[in-house]
Write a protein that holds these residues in place. Structure first.
Motif, PDB file in Angstrom:
ATOM      1  N   TRP A 150      50.933   4.546 -13.720  1.00 14.90           N
ATOM      2  CA  TRP A 150      49.404   4.565 -13.505  1.00 14.90           C
ATOM      3  C   TRP A 150      49.083   3.398 -14.265  1.00 14.90           C
ATOM      4  N   GLY A 201      46.869   3.719 -24.726  1.00 12.08           N
ATOM      5  CA  GLY A 201      45.925   4.753 -24.684  1.00 12.08           C
ATOM      6  C   GLY A 201      45.924   5.922 -25.842  1.00 12.08           C
ATOM      7  N   TYR A 251      45.738  16.033 -21.436  1.00 14.20           N
ATOM      8  CA  TYR A 251      46.378  15.063 -22.190  1.00 14.20           C
ATOM      9  C   TYR A 251      45.849  13.802 -22.466  1.00 14.20           C
ATOM     10  N   HIS A 252      45.976  13.397 -23.843  1.00 17.95           N
ATOM     11  CA  HIS A 252      45.351  12.377 -24.466  1.00 17.95           C
ATOM     12  C   HIS A 252      46.305  11.396 -25.498  1.00 17.95           C
ATOM     13  N   GLY A 253      47.808  11.673 -25.053  1.00 14.33           N
ATOM     14  CA  GLY A 253      48.641  10.571 -25.631  1.00 14.33           C
ATOM     15  C   GLY A 253      49.411  11.297 -26.669  1.00 14.33           C
ATOM     16  N   ASP A 261      38.108   9.901 -22.180  1.00 16.45           N
ATOM     17  CA  ASP A 261      39.489   9.364 -21.938  1.00 16.45           C
ATOM     18  C   ASP A 261      39.666   8.911 -20.552  1.00 16.45           C
ATOM     19  N   LYS A 300      45.632   1.709 -20.045  1.00 19.53           N
ATOM     20  CA  LYS A 300      46.583   1.543 -18.855  1.00 19.53           C
ATOM     21  C   LYS A 300      46.195   0.265 -17.852  1.00 19.53           C
TER      22      LYS A 300
HETATM   23  C1  LIG Z   1      48.513   7.797 -20.395  1.00 19.61           C
HETATM   24  C2  LIG Z   1      47.398   8.296 -21.059  1.00 19.61           C
HETATM   25  C3  LIG Z   1      47.251   8.397 -22.261  1.00 19.61           C
HETATM   26  C4  LIG Z   1      48.079   7.546 -23.311  1.00 19.61           C
HETATM   27  O1  LIG Z   1      48.190   6.405 -23.028  1.00 19.61           O
HETATM   28  P1  LIG Z   1      49.519   5.612 -23.780  1.00 19.61           P
HETATM   29  O2  LIG Z   1      49.243   4.152 -23.428  1.00 19.61           O
HETATM   30  O3  LIG Z   1      50.549   5.967 -22.833  1.00 19.61           O
HETATM   31  O4  LIG Z   1      49.505   5.898 -25.191  1.00 19.61           O
HETATM   32  C5  LIG Z   1      46.092   9.045 -22.777  1.00 19.61           C
HETATM   33  N1  LIG Z   1      45.148   9.520 -21.806  1.00 19.61           N
HETATM   34  C6  LIG Z   1      45.510   9.647 -20.635  1.00 19.61           C
HETATM   35  C7  LIG Z   1      44.385  10.408 -19.839  1.00 19.61           C
HETATM   36  C8  LIG Z   1      46.560   9.234 -19.981  1.00 19.61           C
HETATM   37  O5  LIG Z   1      46.880   9.283 -18.899  1.00 19.61           O
END
Ligand SMILES: *Cc1c(COP(=O)(O)O)cnc(C)c1O
Length: 427
Positions: free
Chosen positions: A58, A118, A151-153, A238, A267
């Motif tokens: 992604w 992220g 999902y936020h990390g 996010d 990302k």
């Molecule tokens: C990938 C992702 C994260 C975390 O990012 P990392 O760079 O992997 O730490 C947080 N929120 C969302 C929506 C993501 O897709």
């Protein structure tokens, strides 16, 4: 198998530990070693070529080895690779912050706090939201509201906002105080004291990624902003996955004209080249941190505002202009919808297509509509089969992710869908 491949995979199996990976199954298998990329394509160490169907988890935006992005890194290397942002400014960070803020109306998001990925973008927004309340006489207002299956990390703070039980439950008690809701109705039904105790609410706008690519209802984001304005709860968006064109606009919040209090980007920020994040916030929040030293935001990472990352992020934003990336993407989004509708029509086991911009989840179930038993790893088997037809991607359970780089051309997209077509027919 080539000697190099054998050497690399043996060292991997002996010494490496992969993210989100049951290692016993991994070391029993034969990992692909990815050695090269160009445009939307990747090559493995055996010389086989694949379309990068999930943009290298992604991240990738304009393709691999893009001349403008490569040149930006090279040019920056001619100056310096890294200098401290603690105590010093750097040219590329100044230019990048200015450019990021220019995507939003004057007087809204006008400050950029850089971090590494992220998770740390989310982490910094959480800490800033907590400290903002302390600085404005609401010290007890330190809870968060998040959405089910979010999902936020993976750092402890960011993970506590996560609603995916198989990933997040075992660490639940080690993080922030978080109230989870299913959607807008549940949010509005929360007892008043929950909102009164909440520093902020956090959401992946328009579409939840890790939740098997599930879009939110249209208009929901604007409704959420109105609820925040009415309750005084701040809004953290996010856009780690949705940012930088993935949804068809530069940022997902542009679809509903919503301005958050904190905007988390990572990302795609560097075009998928280097790990780097930016968290944008408002002048009003920034101003609360001014005054005596004790009000400062004591947070940071060693590689904050890394000049190589900033340089390639600037180059990536430049390519959006020179290549008219978003304009060229619109017919590709329509083509993806049309090709995936055809794929569904040809395969009774394609249960649902969920698409938002140039991101799609293809959910596979048994022909009678019931999910496959989890132990069958059906989605993973389809993705493994797709490799033989020149496509690399990953499933989330039995939902196959299709989100190639934004530079993907019509024939390349057709190649990806055709690989899935063959994989589904033979799995
Ligand atoms: C990938 C992702 C994260 C975390 O990012 P990392 O760079 O992997 O730490 C947080 N929120 C969302 C929506 C993501 O897709």
């Amino acid at each position: 198998m080539r000697d190099d491949t054998r050497r690399w995979t043996e060292a991997d199996k002996r010494h490496c530990w992969h993210p989100f990976t049951p290692q016993a199954a991994w070391t029993a298998g034969e990992p692909l070693v990815i050695v090269r990329g160009e445009g939307a394509w990747l090559w493995d160490s055996e010389g086989r070529k694949y379309l990068d169907g999930n943009s290298s988890i992604w991240t990738n935006i304009h393709g691999h080895r893009h001349p403008a992005l490569d040149e930006a890194v090279r040019r920056q290397l001619g100056d310096v690779a890294h200098t401290s942002y603690l105590g010093f400014a750097n040219p590329r960070a100044s230019e990048l912050a200015e450019k990021l803020c220019a995507f939003f109306p004057a007087g809204t998001l006008e400050r950029v706090f850089f971090s590494d990925d992220g998770s740390t973008a989310i982490e910094s927004a959480m800490k800033m939201a907590i400290q903002f309340r302390q600085l404005t006489g609401e010290a007890g207002r330190d809870g968060f509201i998040a959405f089910d299956q979010a999902y936020h990390g993976d750092t402890l703070g960011a993970a506590s906002l996560g609603g995916v039980s198989r990933f997040h439950d075992r660490f639940r008690k080690h993080g922030a105080e978080v109230t989870f809701v299913a959607g807008m109705d549940a949010l509005k039904d929360l007892p008043g004291e929950v909102a009164a105790k909440a520093a902020a609410v956090v959401i992946e706008p328009l579409i939840q990624g890790v939740n098997e690519m599930r879009p939110w209802p249209a208009g929901m984001l604007r409704e959420l902003r109105q609820w925040c304005d009415a309750t005084g709860v701040q809004l953290i968006l996010d856009e780690v996955m949705t940012g930088f064109g993935r949804t068809g606009r530069m940022f997902a919040c542009h679809h509903e004209d919503v301005i958050p209090d904190y905007l988390c980007l990572a990302k795609g920020l560097t075009g998928g080249y280097l790990p780097m994040a930016a968290m944008l916030t408002t002048g009003r929040i920034y101003d609360a941190f001014l005054g005596d030293d004790s009000r400062a935001f004591y947070y940071g990472h060693s590689y904050t505002a890394n000049p190589l990352g900033c340089a390639v992020a600037l180059a990536s934003l430049g390519v959006f202009e020179t290549e008219q990336t978003l304009e060229r993407l619109q017919p590709m989004i329509a083509r993806m919808a049309e090709r995936l509708a055809r794929l569904k029509a040809g395969h009774p086991r394609v249960h649902e297509i969920r698409q938002c911009g140039f991101v799609a989840g293809i959910e596979i179930r048994q022909a009678d509509g019931t999910p496959f038993p989890a132990a069958e790893h059906f989605g993973a088997r389809v993705c493994t089969a797709a490799r033989d037809h020149g496509l690399l991607t990953r499933p989330i359970r039995d939902t196959i992710v299709l989100m190639p780089p934004l530079c993907t051309g019509p024939d390349e997209l057709d190649h990806a869908v055709s690989a899935l077509d063959h994989a589904l027919a033979t799995t």
